[in-house]
Every structure is written in C-alpha cells, then in structure tokens.
Design a protein around this motif. Structure first.
Motif, PDB file in Angstrom:
ATOM      1  N   UNK A 171       0.834  -1.201   0.000  1.00  0.00           N
ATOM      2  CA  UNK A 171       0.000   0.000   0.000  1.00  0.00           C
ATOM      3  C   UNK A 171       0.869   1.251   0.000  1.00  0.00           C
ATOM      4  N   UNK A 172       1.979   1.193   0.728  1.00  0.00           N
ATOM      5  CA  UNK A 172       2.920   2.318   0.727  1.00  0.00           C
ATOM      6  C   UNK A 172       3.452   2.564  -0.680  1.00  0.00           C
ATOM      7  N   UNK A 173       3.770   1.503  -1.414  1.00  0.00           N
ATOM      8  CA  UNK A 173       4.246   1.634  -2.792  1.00  0.00           C
ATOM      9  C   UNK A 173       3.142   2.181  -3.689  1.00  0.00           C
ATOM     10  N   UNK A 174       1.902   1.770  -3.421  1.00  0.00           N
ATOM     11  CA  UNK A 174       0.758   2.281  -4.174  1.00  0.00           C
ATOM     12  C   UNK A 174       0.632   3.792  -3.982  1.00  0.00           C
ATOM     13  N   UNK A 175       0.795   4.240  -2.748  1.00  0.00           N
ATOM     14  CA  UNK A 175       0.724   5.673  -2.449  1.00  0.00           C
ATOM     15  C   UNK A 175       1.856   6.433  -3.155  1.00  0.00           C
ATOM     16  N   UNK A 176       3.061   5.882  -3.114  1.00  0.00           N
ATOM     17  CA  UNK A 176       4.199   6.534  -3.768  1.00  0.00           C
ATOM     18  C   UNK A 176       3.974   6.662  -5.270  1.00  0.00           C
ATOM     19  N   UNK A 177       3.334   5.660  -5.862  1.00  0.00           N
ATOM     20  CA  UNK A 177       3.028   5.716  -7.294  1.00  0.00           C
ATOM     21  C   UNK A 177       2.055   6.849  -7.595  1.00  0.00           C
ATOM     22  N   UNK A 178       1.054   7.000  -6.745  1.00  0.00           N
ATOM     23  CA  UNK A 178       0.071   8.078  -6.945  1.00  0.00           C
ATOM     24  C   UNK A 178       0.743   9.443  -6.831  1.00  0.00           C
ATOM     25  N   UNK A 179       1.610   9.607  -5.847  1.00  0.00           N
ATOM     26  CA  UNK A 179       2.330  10.872  -5.685  1.00  0.00           C
ATOM     27  C   UNK A 179       3.155  11.171  -6.933  1.00  0.00           C
ATOM     28  N   UNK A 180       3.843  10.155  -7.456  1.00  0.00           N
ATOM     29  CA  UNK A 180       4.645  10.344  -8.658  1.00  0.00           C
ATOM     30  C   UNK A 180       3.756  10.658  -9.860  1.00  0.00           C
ATOM     31  N   UNK A 181       2.585  10.025  -9.934  1.00  0.00           N
ATOM     32  CA  UNK A 181       1.640  10.324 -11.022  1.00  0.00           C
ATOM     33  C   UNK A 181       1.218  11.794 -10.974  1.00  0.00           C
ATOM     34  N   UNK A 182       0.949  12.280  -9.778  1.00  0.00           N
ATOM     35  CA  UNK A 182       0.524  13.681  -9.623  1.00  0.00           C
ATOM     36  C   UNK A 182       1.660  14.629 -10.011  1.00  0.00           C
TER      37      UNK A 182
ATOM     38  N   UNK B  11     -14.102  34.300 -12.119  1.00  0.00           N
ATOM     39  CA  UNK B  11     -13.808  35.728 -12.074  1.00  0.00           C
ATOM     40  C   UNK B  11     -12.366  35.911 -12.528  1.00  0.00           C
ATOM     41  N   UNK B  12     -12.118  36.807 -13.453  1.00  0.00           N
ATOM     42  CA  UNK B  12     -10.740  36.997 -13.936  1.00  0.00           C
ATOM     43  C   UNK B  12      -9.761  37.320 -12.815  1.00  0.00           C
ATOM     44  N   UNK B  13     -10.248  37.945 -11.742  1.00  0.00           N
ATOM     45  CA  UNK B  13      -9.361  38.305 -10.644  1.00  0.00           C
ATOM     46  C   UNK B  13      -9.223  37.216  -9.609  1.00  0.00           C
ATOM     47  N   UNK B  14      -9.810  36.037  -9.870  1.00  0.00           N
ATOM     48  CA  UNK B  14      -9.807  34.960  -8.868  1.00  0.00           C
ATOM     49  C   UNK B  14      -9.047  33.747  -9.382  1.00  0.00           C
ATOM     50  N   UNK B  15      -7.985  33.985 -10.152  1.00  0.00           N
ATOM     51  CA  UNK B  15      -7.231  32.902 -10.752  1.00  0.00           C
ATOM     52  C   UNK B  15      -6.561  32.013  -9.696  1.00  0.00           C
ATOM     53  N   UNK B  16      -6.024  32.627  -8.637  1.00  0.00           N
ATOM     54  CA  UNK B  16      -5.350  31.850  -7.598  1.00  0.00           C
ATOM     55  C   UNK B  16      -6.318  30.885  -6.920  1.00  0.00           C
ATOM     56  N   UNK B  17      -7.541  31.355  -6.626  1.00  0.00           N
ATOM     57  CA  UNK B  17      -8.538  30.500  -5.997  1.00  0.00           C
ATOM     58  C   UNK B  17      -8.936  29.364  -6.923  1.00  0.00           C
ATOM     59  N   UNK B  18      -9.020  29.662  -8.218  1.00  0.00           N
ATOM     60  CA  UNK B  18      -9.366  28.635  -9.203  1.00  0.00           C
ATOM     61  C   UNK B  18      -8.284  27.559  -9.251  1.00  0.00           C
ATOM     62  N   UNK B  19      -7.028  28.000  -9.288  1.00  0.00           N
ATOM     63  CA  UNK B  19      -5.932  27.035  -9.330  1.00  0.00           C
ATOM     64  C   UNK B  19      -5.928  26.153  -8.087  1.00  0.00           C
ATOM     65  N   UNK B  20      -6.221  26.761  -6.937  1.00  0.00           N
ATOM     66  CA  UNK B  20      -6.271  25.985  -5.695  1.00  0.00           C
ATOM     67  C   UNK B  20      -7.398  24.955  -5.751  1.00  0.00           C
ATOM     68  N   UNK B  21      -8.542  25.359  -6.287  1.00  0.00           N
ATOM     69  CA  UNK B  21      -9.686  24.466  -6.400  1.00  0.00           C
ATOM     70  C   UNK B  21      -9.384  23.288  -7.324  1.00  0.00           C
ATOM     71  N   UNK B  22      -8.629  23.539  -8.371  1.00  0.00           N
ATOM     72  CA  UNK B  22      -8.337  22.504  -9.363  1.00  0.00           C
ATOM     73  C   UNK B  22      -7.120  21.653  -8.986  1.00  0.00           C
ATOM     74  N   UNK B  23      -6.435  22.030  -7.927  1.00  0.00           N
ATOM     75  CA  UNK B  23      -5.180  21.343  -7.591  1.00  0.00           C
ATOM     76  C   UNK B  23      -5.448  19.921  -7.100  1.00  0.00           C
ATOM     77  N   UNK B  24      -4.670  18.974  -7.617  1.00  0.00           N
ATOM     78  CA  UNK B  24      -4.771  17.567  -7.206  1.00  0.00           C
ATOM     79  C   UNK B  24      -3.930  17.336  -5.955  1.00  0.00           C
ATOM     80  N   UNK B  25      -4.544  16.783  -4.930  1.00  0.00           N
ATOM     81  CA  UNK B  25      -3.832  16.459  -3.706  1.00  0.00           C
ATOM     82  C   UNK B  25      -3.729  14.938  -3.560  1.00  0.00           C
ATOM     83  N   UNK B  26      -2.563  14.429  -3.192  1.00  0.00           N
ATOM     84  CA  UNK B  26      -2.462  12.984  -2.957  1.00  0.00           C
ATOM     85  C   UNK B  26      -3.249  12.597  -1.713  1.00  0.00           C
ATOM     86  N   UNK B  27      -3.764  11.372  -1.627  1.00  0.00           N
ATOM     87  CA  UNK B  27      -4.452  10.930  -0.409  1.00  0.00           C
ATOM     88  C   UNK B  27      -3.459  10.842   0.744  1.00  0.00           C
ATOM     89  N   UNK B  28      -3.985  10.755   1.939  1.00  0.00           N
ATOM     90  CA  UNK B  28      -3.122  10.637   3.117  1.00  0.00           C
ATOM     91  C   UNK B  28      -2.233   9.406   3.027  1.00  0.00           C
TER      92      UNK B  28
END
Length: 240
Positions: free
Chosen positions: A135-146, A179-196
């Motif tokens: 499972x640890x290797x599975x997690x590492x693969x996901x992190x590398x995929x991201x 909103x054109x002025x809300x690009x940072x918030x958009x990028x944060x919303x779209x950002x992929x986070x690895x699982x715990x």
C-alpha cells in the motif's frame, strides 16, 4: 474565416480539456482504489491481528502478565488491550467458539491453544507487513503520477493559453466561468492532492518473532497465567 478560427480555437480548447481531465480521472480512480485498499487492510488488521491479540490477552488474564507479553513482543501497551474485552465471559465465549484445544490435561490444552493462536498471529503480522508495504508503494506511485501530471499539465499555463484563444471559454476546464481576478482560488480548487499516507491511515505492527524463538520466554508467563486461573479449562468455551 472568423468562423473557422472559432471552430479551431474551440477544438484546441476541447482537446486540452479532454487530455487534462482524462489524466486527472485516472489519478482520481487510482486514489479511490488506494483508499479502498486501506479500508480492506484496516478490516483485515482489526478482525485478524486485533482479535487474535485479544484472545491471547484473555488467556494471560492478569494485567501484569499482559504487560510482560507486550514488552516481550515490542507491542504498545494499549495495543488492542481493553479491561472489559479481556474480562467479559460473553466475549470470551464468542472469540474462542471456533478454536480447537486438543490435549489430555487442562494445562496441555491451555498451552496448545495459546501457542496455536500465537503462530497464527505471527503469520498474520508478516502478511500485514507485506500488505502495508504494498500500500505504501501504491501511495508513492500516486504521488509520482501527480508530480508527472503537473510537469506535463501546468494549470496556470493552460488557463493563460486558453485565455489567449478565447477568454470566455475557460469554463471548459472548470465547469464555470471564473472571475478573472480569482485565478489563484481557481488554481487551488483545481489542484490535485495525494491521499493521506499509510503512516496516517494504518497502524504499525511489528513482525512478531516465530514461536521457536520466543517459546522459552513465553512458558513462564503461561505457567503464571494458568496458576492464576485454577478453575480454567479452555475446553469449556472452545469447540474441542
């Protein structure tokens, strides 16, 4: 000519969105499968290792003997230990209902039962270590995929490129018109986070030594546990 430019721009944006979300979906599916594996491993850990440990605690009976047993195996003092679980006759009957206890004398049945459960627990501790490592290797693969995903798909550059084609069609990636002025918030919303990580989601369990290596050190504990329960006959709550 203007219509052709619009069609081409739309097709480019659609291709970018399809590629972006196609790769993203693969990662999200892998992350979901990883979390499902965590659930299965947790159930295996609790129903296998946890219940076997409780069975051994019940046989040892005395808190001081249980502590010595935990120290011998390098187990945390609270590892599946609960006074109520270890003293309840009802729980004891349920936990041992499917256990065999061959032997001529009460002492022989007691020791054989303990050693049988210990050997099963030892095998499960090895299996759990392998499962945890996989499972640890599975997690590492996901992190590398991201990481690879973001090396090939820089969201800021993608959104900036789309904006140069047609500012009003950024919603192809986001599903809405940001909103054109809300690009940072958009990028944060779209950002992929690895699982715990496994360290956060699954408890550690040392691989227990084989019975041959610890039998001589276990025997004194079993003798004291047996003397502390003069009326105990495991045949009374095992299947025989």
């Amino acid at each position: 000519m203007e219509d052709i430019d619009k069609v081409l721009a739309y097709q480019i944006k659609k291709d970018i969105a399809d590629r972006y979300f196609g790769l993203r979906k693969v990662i999200e599916q892998d992350s979901a499968a990883y979390l499902d594996t965590i659930v299965d491993a947790t159930a295996e850990f609790e129903a296998g290792i946890g219940l076997d440990l409780i069975r051994l605690y019940i046989l040892l009976c005395e808190p001081d003997l249980i502590r010595q047993f935990q120290q011998l195996l390098d187990l945390d003092g609270g590892f599946f230990y609960d006074d109520y679980l270890c003293s309840s006759p009802t729980i004891r009957a349920r936990l041992f209902a499917s256990e065999a206890c061959p032997g001529i004398t009460r002492r022989m049945r007691f020791q054989r039962l303990f050693f049988s459960i210990y050997e099963r627990l030892q095998a499960r501790s090895e299996s759990y270590r392998r499962t945890r490592q996989e499972i640890e290797e599975q997690w590492e693969t996901i992190v590398e995929q991201i990481n690879l995903f973001y090396r090939k798909n820089d969201l800021q550059n993608i959104l900036s490129f789309i904006k140069t084609l047609d500012q009003h069609d950024e919603h192809l990636l986001t599903g809405s018109r940001p909103d054109p002025g809300d690009r940072a918030a958009l990028e944060d919303k779209m950002h992929l986070q690895p699982p715990d990580n496994v360290e956060t989601l699954l408890p550690r369990m040392p691989v227990l030594p084989s019975l041959d290596l610890v039998k001589e050190r276990l025997l004194p504990l079993l003798k004291m546990a047996f003397r502390a329960q003069p009326e105990l006959d495991v045949k009374a709550f095992c299947r025989g």
